[in-house]
Design an enzyme around this catalytic site. Structure first.
Site, PDB file in Angstrom:
ATOM      1  CG  HIS A 203       7.948   7.480   5.560  1.00  0.00           C
ATOM      2  ND1 HIS A 203       7.765   7.260   4.222  1.00  0.00           N
ATOM      3  CD2 HIS A 203       6.770   7.146   6.156  1.00  0.00           C
ATOM      4  CE1 HIS A 203       6.537   6.822   4.001  1.00  0.00           C
ATOM      5  NE2 HIS A 203       5.903   6.752   5.161  1.00  0.00           N
TER       6      HIS A 203
ATOM      7  NE  ARG B 259      -1.146   2.540   2.789  1.00  0.00           N
ATOM      8  CZ  ARG B 259      -0.611   3.681   3.201  1.00  0.00           C
ATOM      9  NH1 ARG B 259      -0.600   4.746   2.421  1.00  0.00           N
ATOM     10  NH2 ARG B 259      -0.055   3.756   4.396  1.00  0.00           N
ATOM     11  CG  ASP B 260       3.281   4.289   2.992  1.00  0.00           C
ATOM     12  OD1 ASP B 260       3.312   5.157   2.107  1.00  0.00           O
ATOM     13  OD2 ASP B 260       3.549   4.530   4.184  1.00  0.00           O
TER      14      ASP B 260
ATOM     15  CB  CYS C   2       3.692  10.837   1.507  1.00  0.00           C
ATOM     16  SG  CYS C   2       2.082  11.660   1.556  1.00  0.00           S
TER      17      CYS C   2
ATOM     18  CG  HIS D 279       3.848   4.484   9.092  1.00  0.00           C
ATOM     19  ND1 HIS D 279       3.235   3.518   8.316  1.00  0.00           N
ATOM     20  CD2 HIS D 279       4.293   5.414   8.215  1.00  0.00           C
ATOM     21  CE1 HIS D 279       3.302   3.871   7.037  1.00  0.00           C
ATOM     22  NE2 HIS D 279       3.947   5.022   6.958  1.00  0.00           N
TER      23      HIS D 279
ATOM     24  CG  ASN E 190       6.870   3.036   4.542  1.00  0.00           C
ATOM     25  OD1 ASN E 190       6.459   2.994   3.392  1.00  0.00           O
ATOM     26  ND2 ASN E 190       6.158   3.518   5.530  1.00  0.00           N
TER      27      ASN E 190
HETATM   28  N1  COA Z   1     -13.050   5.952  -2.830  1.00  0.00           N
HETATM   29  C1  COA Z   1     -13.607   6.184  -4.042  1.00  0.00           C
HETATM   30  N2  COA Z   1     -14.364   7.249  -4.312  1.00  0.00           N
HETATM   31  C2  COA Z   1     -14.566   8.130  -3.316  1.00  0.00           C
HETATM   32  C3  COA Z   1     -14.015   7.959  -2.059  1.00  0.00           C
HETATM   33  C4  COA Z   1     -13.237   6.815  -1.820  1.00  0.00           C
HETATM   34  N3  COA Z   1     -12.653   6.567  -0.630  1.00  0.00           N
HETATM   35  N4  COA Z   1     -14.363   8.991  -1.277  1.00  0.00           N
HETATM   36  C5  COA Z   1     -15.127   9.794  -2.026  1.00  0.00           C
HETATM   37  N5  COA Z   1     -15.267   9.275  -3.262  1.00  0.00           N
HETATM   38  C6  COA Z   1     -16.057   9.815  -4.383  1.00  0.00           C
HETATM   39  C7  COA Z   1     -17.427  10.264  -3.953  1.00  0.00           C
HETATM   40  O1  COA Z   1     -18.305   9.168  -4.006  1.00  0.00           O
HETATM   41  C8  COA Z   1     -17.740  11.310  -4.976  1.00  0.00           C
HETATM   42  O2  COA Z   1     -18.108  10.664  -6.167  1.00  0.00           O
HETATM   43  P1  COA Z   1     -19.166  11.316  -7.159  1.00  0.00           P
HETATM   44  O3  COA Z   1     -18.525  12.565  -7.666  1.00  0.00           O
HETATM   45  O4  COA Z   1     -19.333  10.254  -8.189  1.00  0.00           O
HETATM   46  O5  COA Z   1     -20.392  11.560  -6.336  1.00  0.00           O
HETATM   47  C9  COA Z   1     -16.396  11.972  -5.217  1.00  0.00           C
HETATM   48  O6  COA Z   1     -15.418  11.015  -4.811  1.00  0.00           O
HETATM   49  C10 COA Z   1     -16.184  13.244  -4.433  1.00  0.00           C
HETATM   50  O7  COA Z   1     -16.414  12.997  -3.056  1.00  0.00           O
HETATM   51  P2  COA Z   1     -15.736  13.886  -1.936  1.00  0.00           P
HETATM   52  O8  COA Z   1     -16.118  13.375  -0.614  1.00  0.00           O
HETATM   53  O9  COA Z   1     -16.005  15.338  -2.245  1.00  0.00           O
HETATM   54  O10 COA Z   1     -14.199  13.531  -2.155  1.00  0.00           O
HETATM   55  P3  COA Z   1     -12.997  14.491  -2.510  1.00  0.00           P
HETATM   56  O11 COA Z   1     -12.993  14.752  -3.974  1.00  0.00           O
HETATM   57  O12 COA Z   1     -12.978  15.655  -1.587  1.00  0.00           O
HETATM   58  O13 COA Z   1     -11.758  13.536  -2.191  1.00  0.00           O
HETATM   59  C11 COA Z   1     -10.744  11.847  -0.804  1.00  0.00           C
HETATM   60  C12 COA Z   1     -11.494  13.150  -0.844  1.00  0.00           C
HETATM   61  C13 COA Z   1     -10.413  11.577   0.636  1.00  0.00           C
HETATM   62  C14 COA Z   1     -11.624  10.748  -1.357  1.00  0.00           C
HETATM   63  C15 COA Z   1      -9.478  11.921  -1.684  1.00  0.00           C
HETATM   64  O14 COA Z   1      -8.785  13.094  -1.376  1.00  0.00           O
HETATM   65  C16 COA Z   1      -8.573  10.735  -1.448  1.00  0.00           C
HETATM   66  O15 COA Z   1      -8.862   9.622  -1.859  1.00  0.00           O
HETATM   67  N6  COA Z   1      -7.408  10.939  -0.808  1.00  0.00           N
HETATM   68  C17 COA Z   1      -6.527   9.850  -0.451  1.00  0.00           C
HETATM   69  C18 COA Z   1      -5.094  10.281  -0.567  1.00  0.00           C
HETATM   70  C19 COA Z   1      -4.169   9.170  -0.155  1.00  0.00           C
HETATM   71  O16 COA Z   1      -4.457   7.982  -0.288  1.00  0.00           O
HETATM   72  N7  COA Z   1      -2.997   9.523   0.357  1.00  0.00           N
HETATM   73  C20 COA Z   1      -2.025   8.590   0.751  1.00  0.00           C
HETATM   74  C21 COA Z   1      -2.402   7.769   1.941  1.00  0.00           C
HETATM   75  S1  COA Z   1      -2.095   8.607   3.457  1.00  0.00           S
HETATM   76 ZN    ZN Z   2       3.880   6.136   5.194  1.00  0.00          ZN
END
Ligand code: COA
Ligand code: ZN
Length: 306
Positions: A211, A18-19, A242, A209, A251
């Site tokens: 890095h 994952r990471d 990240c 955790h 990591n």
């Molecule tokens: N998986 C898939 N789709 C998701 C989701 C998820 N976990 N969370 C929200 N969505 C979808 C919603 O259903 C919505 O879909 P639609 O437009 O079809 O209705 C759309 O995304 C927007 O939803 P919203 O809540 O406004 O999300 P956002 O655009 O603000 O994005 C996150 C927020 C959290 C989903 C996004 O920033 C993200 O996935 N970040 C993860 C980053 C990451 O993994 N970093 C490394 C690990 S620490």
């Molecule tokens: Zn990490």
């Protein structure tokens, strides 16, 4: 050589699939499955397999469902998934995961960059998220990232980190992990934050955790061991970083942690030679040299023929 006053064994969680892979150029689903399955055969007992995040945010995890469906889980391993929000938790549960990690950054700027919302907004979601996971008989860990500093804001006060944890405890999370997202921790900072956390929440299981961005990863593990911490994340080969943290490198490498701990008499349950082979596999799969020094040099017991 056994050292007194250290835990006799530690529980490692492998986070390379994952990471690690989220920060590499995307690789085929079959390669992810190969890496996961190979890790499952090394004696590791916990593996963070995938995350359920928005595919636009992290295209590398867009095939999380397929990876998990095609993997061959080892019944002796606990597999978990990382989620950023409620929607991610619903997806993870639907895919069959019961152990989930939810990530929240202690610094607001990093939380906004990573999750598109304030830390406060993410914290507001936690009670519903914990209820959802518990209703399915699962467990929820709160991972507090940027716990030792933020690439945008710099130092993050310990009081702020502890106040984020308090919200998690109030929401009912089962355990806590601190993420040193961009390798800003040093041993004294580890001692300080672990101490403050233990004082405030003595019963809360704590994992760390790290890095290795600035080369302090193993020193931080050693500092934490001396405090009795026995739960660490690491990624095979040192895969990782990240995507929302400029300059973040991988990591700490799982084989470097295993190599150091086993020689100090701290058991990990991991077959080091098998793990080094998986690190070499990880290098082939991502197509670049990984930072693990134990992968380069081999274990200290490997001698050179004269
Ligand atoms: N998986 C898939 N789709 C998701 C989701 C998820 N976990 N969370 C929200 N969505 C979808 C919603 O259903 C919505 O879909 P639609 O437009 O079809 O209705 C759309 O995304 C927007 O939803 P919203 O809540 O406004 O999300 P956002 O655009 O603000 O994005 C996150 C927020 C959290 C989903 C996004 O920033 C993200 O996935 N970040 C993860 C980053 C990451 O993994 N970093 C490394 C690990 S620490
Ligand atoms: Zn990490």
């Amino acid at each position: 050589m056994t050292m007194t006053d250290l835990p006799q064994q530690v529980s490692l969680r492998e986070v390379g699939p994952r990471d690690g892979l989220q920060s590499e150029d995307p690789i085929p689903t079959a390669s992810k499955v190969d890496l996961l399955d190979a890790l499952s055969r090394t004696g590791l007992r916990r593996i963070e397999a995938v995350s359920f995040v928005h595919p636009r945010a992290i295209p590398q995890m867009a095939d999380a469902d397929d990876v998990w469906r095609q993997a061959t889980p080892n019944p002796d391993v606990r597999y978990s998934a990382l989620v950023p929000n409620l929607k991610g938790a619903e997806r993870a549960l639907a895919a069959g995961f019961t152990d989930l990690e939810v990530v929240v950054s202690a610094s607001d700027t990093h939380n906004r960059a990573n999750l598109n919302r304030s830390t406060e907004q993410s914290l507001d979601d936690l009670p519903a998220l914990a209820d959802l996971v518990h209703a399915g008989g699962g467990t929820l860990q709160l991972i507090v990232s940027t716990a030792w500093g933020c690439p945008y804001e710099g130092d993050v006060p310990v009081e702020r980190v502890v106040s984020v944890v308090r919200r998690g405890v109030e929401a009912g999370v089962d355990s806590l992990a601190y993420g040193d997202t961009t390798g800003m921790a040093t041993p004294s900072r580890v001692t300080h934050l672990v101490g403050a956390t233990r004082s405030a929440f003595p019963q809360l299981p704590l994992g760390l955790h790290f890095h290795n961005t600035r080369g302090t990863g193993l020193a931080n593990v050693y500092a934490a061991l001396q405090l009795g911490v026995d739960d660490f994340d690491a990624s095979v080969g040192g895969l990782g970083g990240c995507p929302y943290a400029p300059g973040a490198s991988g990591n700490i490498a799982t084989e470097e942690v295993v190599h150091m701990l086993e020689d100090m008499g701290v058991r990990t349950g991991v077959d080091l030679d098998a793990l080094i082979e998986v690190a070499a596999l990880a290098e082939r799969l991502v197509g670049r040299q990984l930072p693990s020094q134990v992968l380069r040099a081999g274990p200290r017991t490997r001698t050179t023929p004269v």
